[in-house]
Scaffold this motif. Structure first.
Motif, PDB file in Angstrom:
ATOM      1  N   LEU A 108      -7.683  10.199  -3.033  1.00 38.84           N
ATOM      2  CA  LEU A 108      -7.610   9.342  -1.848  1.00 38.84           C
ATOM      3  C   LEU A 108      -8.957   9.236  -1.147  1.00 38.84           C
ATOM      4  O   LEU A 108      -9.294   8.193  -0.596  1.00 38.84           O
ATOM      5  CB  LEU A 108      -6.555   9.860  -0.872  1.00 38.84           C
ATOM      6  CG  LEU A 108      -5.106   9.608  -1.255  1.00 38.84           C
ATOM      7  CD1 LEU A 108      -4.169  10.249  -0.245  1.00 38.84           C
ATOM      8  CD2 LEU A 108      -4.825   8.133  -1.362  1.00 38.84           C
TER       9      LEU A 108
ATOM     10  N   HIS B 215       1.368   8.831  -6.166  1.00 43.57           N
ATOM     11  CA  HIS B 215       1.108  10.127  -5.526  1.00 43.57           C
ATOM     12  C   HIS B 215      -0.332  10.621  -5.736  1.00 43.57           C
ATOM     13  O   HIS B 215      -0.547  11.695  -6.286  1.00 43.57           O
ATOM     14  CB  HIS B 215       2.065  11.200  -6.055  1.00 43.57           C
ATOM     15  CG  HIS B 215       3.493  10.918  -5.799  1.00 43.57           C
ATOM     16  ND1 HIS B 215       4.039  10.963  -4.542  1.00 43.57           N
ATOM     17  CD2 HIS B 215       4.499  10.577  -6.645  1.00 43.57           C
ATOM     18  CE1 HIS B 215       5.324  10.679  -4.625  1.00 43.57           C
ATOM     19  NE2 HIS B 215       5.625  10.428  -5.884  1.00 43.57           N
ATOM     20  N   PRO B 216      -1.313   9.846  -5.346  1.00 46.88           N
ATOM     21  CA  PRO B 216      -2.693  10.317  -5.527  1.00 46.88           C
ATOM     22  C   PRO B 216      -2.959  11.525  -4.633  1.00 46.88           C
ATOM     23  O   PRO B 216      -2.481  11.609  -3.506  1.00 46.88           O
ATOM     24  CB  PRO B 216      -3.549   9.126  -5.104  1.00 46.88           C
ATOM     25  CG  PRO B 216      -2.670   8.329  -4.211  1.00 46.88           C
ATOM     26  CD  PRO B 216      -1.263   8.561  -4.672  1.00 46.88           C
TER      27      PRO B 216
ATOM     28  N   PHE C 176       2.378   1.698  -3.419  1.00 50.54           N
ATOM     29  CA  PHE C 176       1.368   2.251  -4.332  1.00 50.54           C
ATOM     30  C   PHE C 176       1.273   3.763  -4.162  1.00 50.54           C
ATOM     31  O   PHE C 176       1.260   4.515  -5.134  1.00 50.54           O
ATOM     32  CB  PHE C 176       0.005   1.604  -4.058  1.00 50.54           C
ATOM     33  CG  PHE C 176      -1.121   2.223  -4.834  1.00 50.54           C
ATOM     34  CD1 PHE C 176      -1.354   1.859  -6.149  1.00 50.54           C
ATOM     35  CD2 PHE C 176      -1.933   3.183  -4.262  1.00 50.54           C
ATOM     36  CE1 PHE C 176      -2.385   2.433  -6.873  1.00 50.54           C
ATOM     37  CE2 PHE C 176      -2.964   3.765  -4.971  1.00 50.54           C
ATOM     38  CZ  PHE C 176      -3.186   3.387  -6.277  1.00 50.54           C
ATOM     39  N   TYR C 177       1.235   4.212  -2.915  1.00 51.87           N
ATOM     40  CA  TYR C 177       1.131   5.650  -2.643  1.00 51.87           C
ATOM     41  C   TYR C 177       2.364   6.394  -3.167  1.00 51.87           C
ATOM     42  O   TYR C 177       2.244   7.450  -3.796  1.00 51.87           O
ATOM     43  CB  TYR C 177       0.962   5.900  -1.147  1.00 51.87           C
ATOM     44  CG  TYR C 177       0.875   7.365  -0.810  1.00 51.87           C
ATOM     45  CD1 TYR C 177      -0.301   8.067  -1.005  1.00 51.87           C
ATOM     46  CD2 TYR C 177       1.982   8.053  -0.325  1.00 51.87           C
ATOM     47  CE1 TYR C 177      -0.385   9.417  -0.719  1.00 51.87           C
ATOM     48  CE2 TYR C 177       1.911   9.398  -0.042  1.00 51.87           C
ATOM     49  CZ  TYR C 177       0.731  10.082  -0.240  1.00 51.87           C
ATOM     50  OH  TYR C 177       0.657  11.410   0.024  1.00 51.87           O
ATOM     51  N   LEU C 178       3.539   5.848  -2.916  1.00 49.77           N
ATOM     52  CA  LEU C 178       4.767   6.523  -3.339  1.00 49.77           C
ATOM     53  C   LEU C 178       4.915   6.553  -4.860  1.00 49.77           C
ATOM     54  O   LEU C 178       5.431   7.525  -5.423  1.00 49.77           O
ATOM     55  CB  LEU C 178       5.981   5.836  -2.714  1.00 49.77           C
ATOM     56  CG  LEU C 178       6.120   6.011  -1.205  1.00 49.77           C
ATOM     57  CD1 LEU C 178       7.278   5.164  -0.681  1.00 49.77           C
ATOM     58  CD2 LEU C 178       6.314   7.471  -0.827  1.00 49.77           C
TER      59      LEU C 178
ATOM     60  N   THR D 257      -5.450  14.392  -2.564  1.00 52.40           N
ATOM     61  CA  THR D 257      -6.471  14.242  -1.524  1.00 52.40           C
ATOM     62  C   THR D 257      -7.836  13.859  -2.090  1.00 52.40           C
ATOM     63  O   THR D 257      -8.497  12.975  -1.547  1.00 52.40           O
ATOM     64  CB  THR D 257      -6.566  15.529  -0.689  1.00 52.40           C
ATOM     65  OG1 THR D 257      -5.278  15.808  -0.140  1.00 52.40           O
ATOM     66  CG2 THR D 257      -7.567  15.386   0.427  1.00 52.40           C
TER      67      THR D 257
ATOM     68  N   SER E 123       0.830  -1.205   0.000  1.00 51.84           N
ATOM     69  CA  SER E 123       0.000   0.000   0.000  1.00 51.84           C
ATOM     70  C   SER E 123       0.864   1.255   0.000  1.00 51.84           C
ATOM     71  O   SER E 123       0.578   2.219  -0.720  1.00 51.84           O
ATOM     72  CB  SER E 123      -0.918   0.018   1.216  1.00 51.84           C
ATOM     73  OG  SER E 123      -1.785  -1.072   1.187  1.00 51.84           O
ATOM     74  N   CYS E 124       1.909   1.260   0.811  1.00 51.86           N
ATOM     75  CA  CYS E 124       2.825   2.411   0.850  1.00 51.86           C
ATOM     76  C   CYS E 124       3.530   2.582  -0.489  1.00 51.86           C
ATOM     77  O   CYS E 124       3.705   3.711  -0.957  1.00 51.86           O
ATOM     78  CB  CYS E 124       3.845   2.243   1.964  1.00 51.86           C
ATOM     79  SG  CYS E 124       3.135   2.404   3.602  1.00 51.86           S
TER      80      CYS E 124
ATOM     81  N   ILE F 138      -9.684   5.217  -0.967  1.00 49.61           N
ATOM     82  CA  ILE F 138      -9.612   4.537   0.331  1.00 49.61           C
ATOM     83  C   ILE F 138     -10.934   3.867   0.699  1.00 49.61           C
ATOM     84  O   ILE F 138     -10.943   2.684   1.055  1.00 49.61           O
ATOM     85  CB  ILE F 138      -9.109   5.489   1.435  1.00 49.61           C
ATOM     86  CG1 ILE F 138      -7.629   5.793   1.201  1.00 49.61           C
ATOM     87  CG2 ILE F 138      -9.314   4.895   2.822  1.00 49.61           C
ATOM     88  CD1 ILE F 138      -7.052   6.847   2.117  1.00 49.61           C
TER      89      ILE F 138
END
Length: 67
Positions: free
Chosen positions: A45, A39-40, A34-36, A42, A31-32, A49
């Motif tokens: 997200l 860069h979705p 994917f975020y890095l 706000t 998950s981290c 989420i």
């Protein structure tokens, strides 16, 4: 691919949930990552989420009965 296999794959994030040591931690690392990588923002997200949460809850309930 059968429907049951799809539910198991979602619940375990593919092969990540089958790691022999700390599968939950491995899922969090994915998950981290994917975020890095993506860069979705706000707004994205706030949509992503809840959708992933709902899909995970539904898939894990089904996968629990299968496993």
């Amino acid at each position: 691919m059968k429907k049951d296999e799809i539910f198991k794959s979602i619940a375990t994030i593919g092969p990540v949930g089958y790691t022999p040591v700390a599968p939950g931690t491995a899922g969090s690392a994915v998950s981290c990552l994917f975020y890095l990588l993506f860069h979705p923002g706000t707004p994205a997200l706030s949509i992503i989420i809840p959708l992933i949460f709902i899909a995970g809850v539904l898939a894990s309930g089904r996968a629990e009965r299968l496993l």
